[in-house]
Design an enzyme around this catalytic site. Sequence first.
Site, short mmCIF file in Angstrom:
data_model
loop_
_atom_site.label_atom_id
_atom_site.label_comp_id
_atom_site.label_asym_id
_atom_site.label_seq_id
_atom_site.Cartn_x
_atom_site.Cartn_y
_atom_site.Cartn_z
N GLU A 102 0.85 -1.19 0.00
CA GLU A 102 0.00 0.00 0.00
C GLU A 102 0.89 1.24 0.00
O GLU A 102 2.05 1.20 0.43
CB GLU A 102 -0.92 -0.08 1.23
CG GLU A 102 -1.82 1.09 1.50
CD GLU A 102 -2.85 1.41 0.41
OE1 GLU A 102 -2.44 1.53 -0.76
OE2 GLU A 102 -4.03 1.61 0.76
N ASP A 103 0.34 2.35 -0.49
CA ASP A 103 1.13 3.58 -0.56
C ASP A 103 1.33 4.22 0.81
O ASP A 103 2.44 4.59 1.17
CB ASP A 103 0.49 4.58 -1.54
CG ASP A 103 -1.00 4.82 -1.30
OD1 ASP A 103 -1.56 4.29 -0.32
OD2 ASP A 103 -1.61 5.53 -2.12
N ASP A 106 -2.78 5.96 7.02
CA ASP A 106 -3.15 7.24 7.62
C ASP A 106 -4.00 6.92 8.86
O ASP A 106 -3.45 6.62 9.91
CB ASP A 106 -3.90 8.02 6.54
CG ASP A 106 -4.27 9.43 6.93
OD1 ASP A 106 -3.62 9.99 7.81
OD2 ASP A 106 -5.23 9.97 6.34
N PHE A 155 -0.56 16.48 3.83
CA PHE A 155 -1.09 15.83 2.64
C PHE A 155 0.00 15.77 1.58
O PHE A 155 0.46 16.80 1.10
CB PHE A 155 -2.33 16.55 2.11
CG PHE A 155 -2.98 15.80 0.99
CD1 PHE A 155 -3.84 14.73 1.25
CD2 PHE A 155 -2.71 16.11 -0.33
CE1 PHE A 155 -4.43 14.00 0.22
CE2 PHE A 155 -3.28 15.40 -1.38
CZ PHE A 155 -4.15 14.35 -1.09
N ARG A 168 0.73 11.58 -9.52
CA ARG A 168 1.19 10.24 -9.18
C ARG A 168 2.55 9.94 -9.81
O ARG A 168 3.29 9.09 -9.35
CB ARG A 168 0.20 9.17 -9.68
CG ARG A 168 -1.16 9.21 -9.01
CD ARG A 168 -1.94 7.96 -9.40
NE ARG A 168 -3.37 8.07 -9.16
CZ ARG A 168 -3.98 7.80 -8.01
NH1 ARG A 168 -3.26 7.43 -6.97
NH2 ARG A 168 -5.29 7.89 -7.88
P1 5GP Z 1 -6.49 5.41 5.75
O1 5GP Z 1 -7.61 4.45 5.51
O2 5GP Z 1 -5.29 4.80 6.41
O3 5GP Z 1 -6.96 6.65 6.46
O4 5GP Z 1 -6.10 6.01 4.37
C1 5GP Z 1 -5.41 5.38 3.41
C2 5GP Z 1 -5.69 6.03 2.08
O5 5GP Z 1 -5.96 7.44 2.20
C3 5GP Z 1 -4.46 5.92 1.22
O6 5GP Z 1 -4.45 4.72 0.50
C4 5GP Z 1 -4.58 7.14 0.35
O7 5GP Z 1 -5.39 6.85 -0.76
C5 5GP Z 1 -5.30 8.17 1.20
N1 5GP Z 1 -4.35 9.13 1.82
C6 5GP Z 1 -4.07 9.24 3.13
N2 5GP Z 1 -3.16 10.22 3.33
C7 5GP Z 1 -2.86 10.72 2.12
C8 5GP Z 1 -1.96 11.76 1.66
O8 5GP Z 1 -1.24 12.43 2.41
N3 5GP Z 1 -1.92 11.99 0.33
C9 5GP Z 1 -2.70 11.28 -0.56
N4 5GP Z 1 -2.58 11.59 -1.84
N5 5GP Z 1 -3.55 10.31 -0.17
C10 5GP Z 1 -3.62 10.03 1.16
#
Ligand code: 5GP
Length: 185
Positions: A102-103, A106, A155, A168
């Site tokens: 995963e990227d 958060d 972000f 991207r």
């Molecule tokens: P989580 O479910 O852990 O809150 O969020 C994961 C997803 O939120 C990531 O796969 C991504 O798509 C998006 N996300 C969370 N933080 C960022 C950020 O700083 N930049 C971007 N572009 N996407 C984010």
Amino acid sequence: MNMNPHEDVAEVLVTAEEIARRTEELARTLERDYAGRPLKMVCILKGAVPFAADLMRAMNHPVALDFMAVSSYGASTKSSGVVRLLNDLDESIEGQDVLIVEDIVDTGLTLKYLRENLSARGPRSLRVAVLLDKRERRLVDVEVEYVGFRIPDRFVVGYGLDYAGFYRNLPYVGVLKPSVYEEAP
Ligand code: 5GP
């Protein structure tokens, strides 16, 4: 939006060189941890594409690849943990050693959903590798075995991460200039 995406970047948080170096380190760790076992990588679309592509190519190891796409809803539903499955894997993962790639983690809600969803399919093992970890934003406890970089609560875009579908393709992870958001419709 500038026609040269680099010109929309205010600050680089993780350089392309740092990403490449850390990816090599993670590849060596994964080779050791999965010694003697082929690995099934599950790349989470679309943000993890560059990371998964570089990580698998850095590994001297049998690696199979599959994809999954999920979407988390907006801010209000995010806190309820609602994650929607948009595209499922092509193949079964039963009995396999599976690594979710995963990227970014958060709040942790997306990975919590993915871990639960995939572990129900009977893999031999299930672990997670993320490029970026915004630990201070975590809402749920979720195990992440391999982390590229811990980053502050900002972000970020680049190396797979988007804003409004773009950026991207930046080879580094950075923060956009405020003017980019001001232009947004
Ligand atoms: P989580 O479910 O852990 O809150 O969020 C994961 C997803 O939120 C990531 O796969 C991504 O798509 C998006 N996300 C969370 N933080 C960022 C950020 O700083 N930049 C971007 N572009 N996407 C984010």
